[in-house]
Scaffold this motif. Structure first.
Motif, mmCIF file in Angstrom:
data_model
loop_
_atom_site.group_PDB
_atom_site.id
_atom_site.type_symbol
_atom_site.label_atom_id
_atom_site.label_comp_id
_atom_site.label_asym_id
_atom_site.label_seq_id
_atom_site.Cartn_x
_atom_site.Cartn_y
_atom_site.Cartn_z
ATOM 1 N N ARG A 1 0.834 -1.204 0.000
ATOM 2 C CA ARG A 1 0.000 0.000 0.000
ATOM 3 C C ARG A 1 0.868 1.252 0.000
ATOM 4 O O ARG A 1 0.548 2.246 -0.679
ATOM 5 C CB ARG A 1 -0.922 -0.018 1.215
ATOM 6 N N GLY B 1 2.085 1.856 -3.509
ATOM 7 C CA GLY B 1 1.028 2.423 -4.337
ATOM 8 C C GLY B 1 0.814 3.901 -4.067
ATOM 9 O O GLY B 1 0.648 4.705 -4.998
ATOM 10 N N PHE C 1 -1.605 -1.490 -5.639
ATOM 11 C CA PHE C 1 -2.761 -1.598 -4.757
ATOM 12 C C PHE C 1 -3.525 -2.909 -4.968
ATOM 13 O O PHE C 1 -3.928 -3.570 -4.012
ATOM 14 C CB PHE C 1 -3.724 -0.437 -4.994
#
Length: 509
Positions: A357, A360, A490
């Motif tokens: 995450r 991303g 993601f």
């Protein structure tokens, strides 16, 4: 939805490297990791000089902007061939000095040779027949420069791959130590960047080495030489200290394993690519798009400042030189942020829900910053047009434009810290999970870095020319690639395994 975490297989049973039959070492101390990671400061000092000064330098030698990008093909091509090769043979090196250290020492020696050729390219070209006064390309100097540049890129690839592999060896199979070691490496890259960009932005450094200024080598060229002298001294010092304090046990594969592995290097490399699991392919794809986004800016950042922001032309007036120096300052700010972010990667990753995450998020930041180069450029162009319509000469950029351009450089230090750390940590963790050799595994990852660099080097010049020249078209394409990389990170990138002890082939202590 995130994919389920599972070990990522890089090599099948027949393709795995020989297993070291010596007893597994205890996890190495933090001090040894820091010493090995510090070599990155010496490596990156030289890279910082390349990124900030060499594109303007080759144009001063007479290489047009459109063709300057092709010279940078040296790095990706040498990286594609050298780093996997060095990784493969360092996994199997039986030298009494260890597996990684001989390659690190050889790479350092080649850097010294390369820096001499690059720094003295104009002088050597002049002695071979180039005219110092006649305008146009200095063909002999360009030839010497390209040879030196090739050697430098080969040397850097000989250094970086074994350094990261040695750090993975020192981590002794600990996933958290592997991430920490790569964060240290990223931090010292930032330190090298800060030193390199600071040296590159100082105009009077040649006075420390007055012999560097000659009939064929002006102040800009003399400063470049002086910077390279400092770079070599730093790299030699750090490498000597690290290799003296960090020992490796000689590799001793058992006879059964050595008989089983008979596949030639390139056959094993292609076999490794065929055997990659889906999560590992996603890692390579995210890395590939990430570098398609990064490379245009890394290649032409100071050129963008000199041409689009400051409105200068190469070799004409002072505006371009002012822009290049401002770009070097921006890169130094970028490196300060990079260093701070490198130290904060682990806690920040925990705060946002994991490294995938985090990667991303920072790719989205990268996309926004690359798009902002368009706004900064348009504001600078508007200021110059307004001044011209009023009949005034442009002597200074407005404060807001300067701050905006430098802010782009500084903020980009956040995603750059992730780019220099997380992909390599994930590759090391995944390869350790599957029992693959660290050197070859990092060499496979390197293909996802150098192939996009080759693509950008070949296409960026014609692509920019298609839209009327300048650097913005490649930057916009990079913003699109960064957005795609963020989406894949993601949605498809697997989370790394939890920090359990992983069996790993290692010989460091």
């Amino acid at each position: 939805m995130a994919m389920a975490t599972k070990p990522c297989t890089l090599l099948n049973e027949e393709q795995r490297p020989p297993v070291d039959s010596s007893p597994p070492p205890d996890p190495s101390t933090l001090r040894k990791m820091l010493l090995v990671a510090s070599i990155a400061a010496g490596i990156q000092f030289g890279w910082a000089l390349q990124l900030s000064l060499l594109t303007p330098y080759v144009q001063l030698l007479g290489v047009p902007h459109t063709w300057a990008a092709f010279i940078w093909l040296c790095g990706p091509i040498s990286g594609m061939l050298v780093q996997p090769t060095v990784g493969y043979y360092s996994d199997r090196c039986t030298s009494r000095f260890g597996r990684r250290r001989p390659f690190i020492a050889a790479g350092t020696g080649l850097v010294v040779v390369a820096v001499f050729l690059i720094g003295f390219a104009a002088d050597l070209g002049h002695s071979l027949g180039d005219s110092a006064d006649r305008p146009g390309p200095k063909t002999r100097a360009i030839a010497v420069f390209v040879i030196g540049f090739w050697i430098l890129d080969v040397a850097n690839n000989m250094l970086q791959g074994p350094c990261r592999a040695l750090l993975a060896d020192l981590a002794a199979g600990s996933a958290s130590k592997t991430r920490t070691a790569n964060a240290f490496f990223s931090f010292f890259m930032a330190v090298g960047n800060v030193l390199g960009y600071a040296a590159g932005s100082y105009r009077r450094l040649y006075r420390v080495f007055p012999f560097t200024r000659t009939d064929a080598c002006d102040i800009y060229c003399a400063n470049l030489k002086s910077c390279f002298f400092i770079s070599v001294a730093l790299l030699l010092s750090l490498t000597t200290i690290a290799l003296s304090c960090t020992r490796e046990r000689p590799f001793s594969g058992n006879g059964e394993e050595e008989k089983r592995v008979t596949v030639p290097f390139f056959g094993e490399l292609f076999g490794a690519l065929r055997a990659l699991s889906r999560p590992t392919w996603v890692l390579l794809l995210v890395t590939c798009l990430n570098w398609i986004a990064w490379f245009p800016f890394l290649l032409f950042d100071t050129d963008w400042m000199g041409k689009e922001v400051y409105g200068g032309k190469v070799g004409q007036g002072t505006a371009y030189d002012k822009g290049v120096r401002a770009g070097a300052l921006g890169l130094m700010l970028n490196s300060v942020v990079l260093g701070l972010m490198s130290l904060a990667i682990n806690p920040v990753a925990r705060g946002v829900g994991g490294v995938k995450r985090l990667w991303g998020i920072v790719n989205l930041i990268l996309a926004v910053c690359l798009a902002m180069t368009v706004l900064v450029t348009k504001e600078a162009e508007h200021h110059r047009r307004t001044a011209a319509d009023a009949g005034n000469a442009v002597t200074q950029l407005p404060y807001g434009i300067k701050v905006g351009s430098l802010a782009v450089f500084a903020i980009l230090g956040i995603p750059l810290a992730i780019t220099y750390s997380i992909p390599f940590a994930l590759a090391s963790i995944f390869s350790a999970s599957s029992g693959a050799g660290q050197g070859l595994s990092l060499g496979v990852l390197n293909l996802a870095i150098v192939i996009p660099q080759m693509f950008v080097s070949v296409t960026s010049g014609p692509w920019d020319a298609l839209f009327g020249g300048g650097n913005l078209p490649a930057f916009v394409a990079g913003a699109i690639a960064a957005t795609a990389s963020a989406v894949l990170s993601f949605c498809m990138l697997p989370s790394p395994p939890t920090d359990t002890k992983i069996d790993i082939i290692t010989g460091a202590h």
